[in-house]
Design an enzyme around this catalytic site. Structure first.
Site, short mmCIF file in Angstrom:
data_model
loop_
_atom_site.label_atom_id
_atom_site.label_comp_id
_atom_site.label_asym_id
_atom_site.label_seq_id
_atom_site.Cartn_x
_atom_site.Cartn_y
_atom_site.Cartn_z
N CYS A 51 0.97 -1.10 0.02
CA CYS A 51 0.01 -0.13 0.14
C CYS A 51 0.99 1.30 0.01
CB CYS A 51 -1.03 -0.09 1.19
SG CYS A 51 -0.23 -0.21 2.70
N ALA A 101 2.01 3.08 2.70
CA ALA A 101 3.20 3.06 3.61
C ALA A 101 3.44 1.72 4.18
CB ALA A 101 2.64 4.09 4.84
N GLY A 102 2.57 0.62 3.72
CA GLY A 102 2.83 -0.54 4.27
C GLY A 102 2.77 -0.97 5.54
N VAL A 103 1.81 -0.32 5.90
CA VAL A 103 1.33 -0.41 7.44
C VAL A 103 0.16 -1.04 7.83
CG1 VAL A 103 1.00 0.87 9.48
CG2 VAL A 103 2.91 1.50 8.21
N SER A 104 -1.09 -0.49 6.95
CA SER A 104 -2.43 -0.84 7.17
C SER A 104 -3.00 -1.60 6.21
CB SER A 104 -3.13 0.45 7.41
OG SER A 104 -4.61 0.11 7.68
N ARG A 105 -3.33 -1.22 5.01
CA ARG A 105 -3.88 -1.82 4.08
C ARG A 105 -3.46 -3.36 3.70
NH1 ARG A 105 -4.97 3.35 0.56
NH2 ARG A 105 -2.83 3.74 1.59
#
Length: 361
Positions: A136, A138-142
């Site tokens: 995604c 930031a590579g954090v949530s989705r």
């Protein structure tokens, strides 16, 4: 660099995806992108041979703000699997990647569940043919939510165990609370998105209600099919199981007997606490300690169906009338209705039991 989660499965951010597309990869063959819009235009430079440093991709996509730019087109797009974009991305002369783009914003009310099946299938197929990068912004949530769902399904893990396992590979992942709630629903449905499951139906109704309250027009396709039309489809919707000798109930207008709902359209709710759920000053009758009849519901709540003309035309609230004889069957309110048992159902599409007949034929 993207993080290796399992063999042939990576998770990363938009910079990692840009790096792979720019320089190529000996491992990654498939890219699953979660961005505010499914548009692939900002990746088109690679097809024309123009290389943009990966650190610049974030600036281009974010408009230099450091966060994603949700355009008016993206925010208005309906969340539907048919909006996904597939493409063959080219990097340099000979490097090619299969990419699927998913228009999903990192906000709690986004509908993640409806994308799970197609995304998990993409990951599974990609791992069979090569390696997959899920990313995604930031590579954090989705991306973390999707990879967590994949681990849950493929390894039969609970939401908590799958997320814990993912954090052993990438400790910064943190899906938003809305996605975590949907992953819990995914677990409760047996690691599949079952659209006939009451859990999914309640979720779908909640999504529709929130969309309405944000001022978005509810497309007719979001309403359930009218079970009364055409008549020949009725028999196929009457569900029986090997342990049942009677078909599921049918709900008909008491005045003209038109079919208005199937059992699969009914939304169960947890009974409230009777009169104690209403205003404090409401007068009680009889023995206040005898609550045997307090929780008896006088109404049935169903999902919105296409015979509900006023609701489809955009009214906030109004009567539910029979499409054949126009007899009043109940009431609807997108802001919610309180059942006689005390429970509050939001949004509420209510049929009065006194106005309908329940039968098997």
């Amino acid at each position: 660099m993207p993080y290796l989660v399992r063999e042939r499965l990576f998770i990363g951010n938009i910079g990692d995806a840009a790096e792979v597309l720019q320089k190529g990869s000996d491992e990654i063959t498939h890219i699953l992108s979660f961005l505010s819009s499914a548009s692939i235009s900002f990746f088109s430079e690679w097809r024309s041979g123009i290389l943009i440093p990966s650190k610049e991709i974030s600036k281009i996509y974010a408009g230099g703000s450091g966060s994603e730019d949700i355009s008016s087109d993206a925010s208005k797009s309906s969340l539907s699997p048919d909006k996904l974009l597939y493409s063959l991305e080219n990097a340099g002369k000979d490097l090619k990647f299969v990419r699927m783009a998913v228009p999903l914003r990192d906000i709690e009310h986004e509908n993640l569940l409806d994308y799970l099946d197609v995304c998990l299938d993409f990951i599974e197929e990609g791992r069979k043919k090569g390696s997959v990068l899920v990313h995604c912004f930031a590579g954090v949530s989705r991306s973390a939510a999707i990879v967590t769902a994949y681990l849950m399904k493929s390894e039969q893990l609970s939401k908590e165990d799958a997320l814990k396992s993912l954090r052993e590979s990438c400790e910064t992942v943190c899906p938003n609370d809305g996605f975590l709630d949907q992953l819990k629903m995914f677990e409760e449905m047996g690691f599949k998105v079952n659209r006939t499951n009451p859990i999914y139906k309640r979720f779908r109704l909640k999504v529709l209600g929130e969309s309405y309250n944000r001022g978005e027009k509810i497309d007719d396709s979001k309403f359930g099919a009218d079970p009364g039309l055409p008549a020949e489809t009725i028999s196929s919707n009457i569900q029986t199981s090997s342990n049942e000798t009677h078909p599921s109930p049918l709900y008909r207008c008491k005045k003209c007997r038109r079919l208005i709902a199937l059992q699969e359209n009914v939304l169960d709710h947890v009974p409230g606490e009777g009169e104690t759920s209403f205003e404090w000053h409401k007068r009680r009758s009889g023995n206040p300690f005898n609550r045997s009849d307090d929780n008896e519901c006088s109404s049935i709540f169903i999902e919105p169906l296409r015979w509900m003309t006023a609701a489809m035309e955009g009214a906030l609230q109004g009567k539910l009338s029979c499409a054949h004889c126009e007899a009043r069957l109940g009431y609807f309110n997108w802001s919610g209705i309180q059942c006689s048992c005390g429970s509050w159902i939001t949004p509420g599409f209510q049929l009065h039991k006194s106005r309908v007949d329940i039968s098997s034929v």
